[in-house]
Scaffold this motif. Structure first.
Motif, PDB file in Angstrom:
ATOM      1  N   UNK A 119      -8.166   2.529   6.628  1.00 26.51           N
ATOM      2  CA  UNK A 119      -8.088   1.066   6.682  1.00 26.51           C
ATOM      3  C   UNK A 119      -8.180   0.460   5.279  1.00 26.51           C
ATOM      4  N   UNK A 120      -9.110   0.975   4.473  1.00 27.08           N
ATOM      5  CA  UNK A 120      -9.279   0.459   3.116  1.00 27.08           C
ATOM      6  C   UNK A 120      -8.055   0.741   2.253  1.00 27.08           C
ATOM      7  N   UNK A 121      -7.528   1.959   2.346  1.00 24.29           N
ATOM      8  CA  UNK A 121      -6.335   2.312   1.570  1.00 24.29           C
ATOM      9  C   UNK A 121      -5.171   1.406   1.956  1.00 24.29           C
ATOM     10  N   UNK A 122      -4.988   1.193   3.248  1.00 18.44           N
ATOM     11  CA  UNK A 122      -3.916   0.337   3.737  1.00 18.44           C
ATOM     12  C   UNK A 122      -4.077  -1.095   3.202  1.00 18.44           C
ATOM     13  N   UNK A 123      -5.288  -1.606   3.223  1.00 17.79           N
ATOM     14  CA  UNK A 123      -5.532  -2.982   2.771  1.00 17.79           C
ATOM     15  C   UNK A 123      -5.246  -3.162   1.287  1.00 17.79           C
ATOM     16  N   UNK A 124      -5.507  -2.137   0.482  1.00 21.77           N
ATOM     17  CA  UNK A 124      -5.357  -2.265  -0.964  1.00 21.77           C
ATOM     18  C   UNK A 124      -3.932  -2.001  -1.450  1.00 21.77           C
ATOM     19  N   UNK A 125      -3.046  -1.546  -0.553  1.00 19.11           N
ATOM     20  CA  UNK A 125      -1.681  -1.199  -0.959  1.00 19.11           C
ATOM     21  C   UNK A 125      -0.792  -2.421  -1.079  1.00 19.11           C
ATOM     22  N   UNK A 126       0.123  -2.365  -2.029  1.00 21.44           N
ATOM     23  CA  UNK A 126       1.199  -3.344  -2.115  1.00 21.44           C
ATOM     24  C   UNK A 126       2.184  -3.070  -0.977  1.00 21.44           C
ATOM     25  N   UNK A 127       3.069  -4.022  -0.646  1.00 22.85           N
ATOM     26  CA  UNK A 127       3.962  -3.854   0.520  1.00 22.85           C
ATOM     27  C   UNK A 127       4.808  -2.587   0.492  1.00 22.85           C
ATOM     28  N   UNK A 128       5.188  -2.108  -0.687  1.00 18.75           N
ATOM     29  CA  UNK A 128       5.993  -0.889  -0.782  1.00 18.75           C
ATOM     30  C   UNK A 128       5.162   0.306  -1.255  1.00 18.75           C
ATOM     31  N   UNK A 129       3.843   0.190  -1.151  1.00 17.75           N
ATOM     32  CA  UNK A 129       2.973   1.229  -1.694  1.00 17.75           C
ATOM     33  C   UNK A 129       2.886   2.475  -0.838  1.00 17.75           C
ATOM     34  N   UNK A 130       2.306   3.524  -1.416  1.00 11.86           N
ATOM     35  CA  UNK A 130       2.089   4.778  -0.690  1.00 11.86           C
ATOM     36  C   UNK A 130       0.624   5.201  -0.818  1.00 11.86           C
ATOM     37  N   UNK A 131       0.156   5.872   0.205  1.00 16.35           N
ATOM     38  CA  UNK A 131      -1.190   6.442   0.249  1.00 16.35           C
ATOM     39  C   UNK A 131      -1.044   7.944   0.350  1.00 16.35           C
ATOM     40  N   UNK A 132      -1.622   8.677  -0.597  1.00 11.39           N
ATOM     41  CA  UNK A 132      -1.500  10.132  -0.641  1.00 11.39           C
ATOM     42  C   UNK A 132      -2.894  10.748  -0.647  1.00 11.39           C
ATOM     43  N   UNK A 133      -3.119  11.682   0.271  1.00 13.75           N
ATOM     44  CA  UNK A 133      -4.386  12.417   0.273  1.00 13.75           C
ATOM     45  C   UNK A 133      -4.135  13.825   0.769  1.00 13.75           C
ATOM     46  N   UNK A 134      -5.098  14.703   0.535  1.00 15.89           N
ATOM     47  CA  UNK A 134      -4.973  16.078   1.007  1.00 15.89           C
ATOM     48  C   UNK A 134      -6.230  16.485   1.747  1.00 15.89           C
ATOM     49  N   UNK A 135      -6.105  17.510   2.578  1.00 14.13           N
ATOM     50  CA  UNK A 135      -7.255  18.029   3.320  1.00 14.13           C
ATOM     51  C   UNK A 135      -7.232  19.557   3.302  1.00 14.13           C
ATOM     52  N   UNK A 136      -8.395  20.130   3.364  1.00 11.35           N
ATOM     53  CA  UNK A 136      -8.522  21.556   3.640  1.00 11.35           C
ATOM     54  C   UNK A 136      -8.357  21.773   5.138  1.00 11.35           C
TER      55      UNK A 136
END
Length: 239
Positions: A119-136
């Motif tokens: 939710x926080x990542x989505x809120x801080x993104x610009x309209x054309x932004x991307x959110x990238x994360x990784x998991x084990x």
């Protein structure tokens, strides 16, 4: 006090070189957000990624360890640093890229709090932004668990990493650094980290509430499989 504060000065020595991850993130940004100019890193730690990314982008990092942020300040002086919790923060700025690398998500031990990060990542993104994360993945954690201990030798020290399964999807990772002292004696510095593994299907189901497109990447294979150890999520087209 963060669990990282006392171990911060030894963290980079134990974790080792992460330049390959920096190069991968650069490639992902160029491919999925070629016009990006600003980056927010969640859980920026000692600033290794910020140092690399700040050569090209305006970078901001947030972390809940003041000791780690002090290291980041020296390593990435051009980056803006914020003391805070990635599950509960607000910044009066939007970013073209939000990153959360190095299995930081796994160290959040409640999926309800994973939702907060999304939710926080989505809120801080610009309209054309991307959110990238990784998991084990569970596959990776089980591989590590089956090896009694992983040892690496450093200059004047050696480190040990061991993994215990508490129950399915929940693990404990023990990091230790043994520093050589007088009379061939070694001093041990250690830290234990909980890890939560979440099935990719559950992660994708939640991300669908925030993004129209999610791309999965296994950096070691042509495509993700049951033997994927580290899984990257590239989230675009925010809803």
């Amino acid at each position: 006090m963060s669990r990282y504060d006392q171990f911060a000065r030894y963290y980079d020595q134990v974790i080792g070189d992460r330049s390959e991850v920096a190069r991968l993130l650069m490639r992902l940004i160029r491919r999925h957000a070629p016009k990006a100019r600003s980056i927010l890193e969640l859980g920026c730690g000692s600033g290794t990624m910020l140092a690399a990314l700040s050569r090209r982008y305006a970078t901001t990092g947030i972390d809940n360890s003041r000791a780690m942020l002090r290291l980041a300040g020296r390593k990435a002086p051009r980056s803006k640093l914020i003391f805070g919790d990635i599950t509960d923060f607000k910044i009066s700025q939007h970013f073209d890229v939000v990153l959360c690398p190095f299995d930081t998500m796994n160290h959040i031990t409640s999926f309800a709090l994973w939702r907060k990060v999304f939710e926080n990542a989505h809120r801080q993104l610009s309209p054309q932004g991307i959110f990238v994360f990784d998991v084990n993945t569970e596959y990776k954690m089980e591989l590590y668990r089956q090896d009694p201990v992983t040892v690496e030798f450093h200059r004047g020290a050696f480190s040990m990493v061991s993994v215990r399964r508490l129950r399915r999807y929940r693990y404990e990772v023990d990091l230790s650094l043994f520093r050589e002292g007088p009379a061939n004696r070694f001093r041990r510095e250690s830290m234990s980290l909980p890890e939560l593994v979440v099935p990719s299907s559950k992660i994708l189901g939640e991300l669908g509430n925030y993004f129209r497109r999610v791309t999965l990447l296994d950096p070691d294979r042509a495509r993700p499989s049951a033997e994927t150890e580290e899984l990257f999520f590239i989230c675009s087209k925010p809803r």
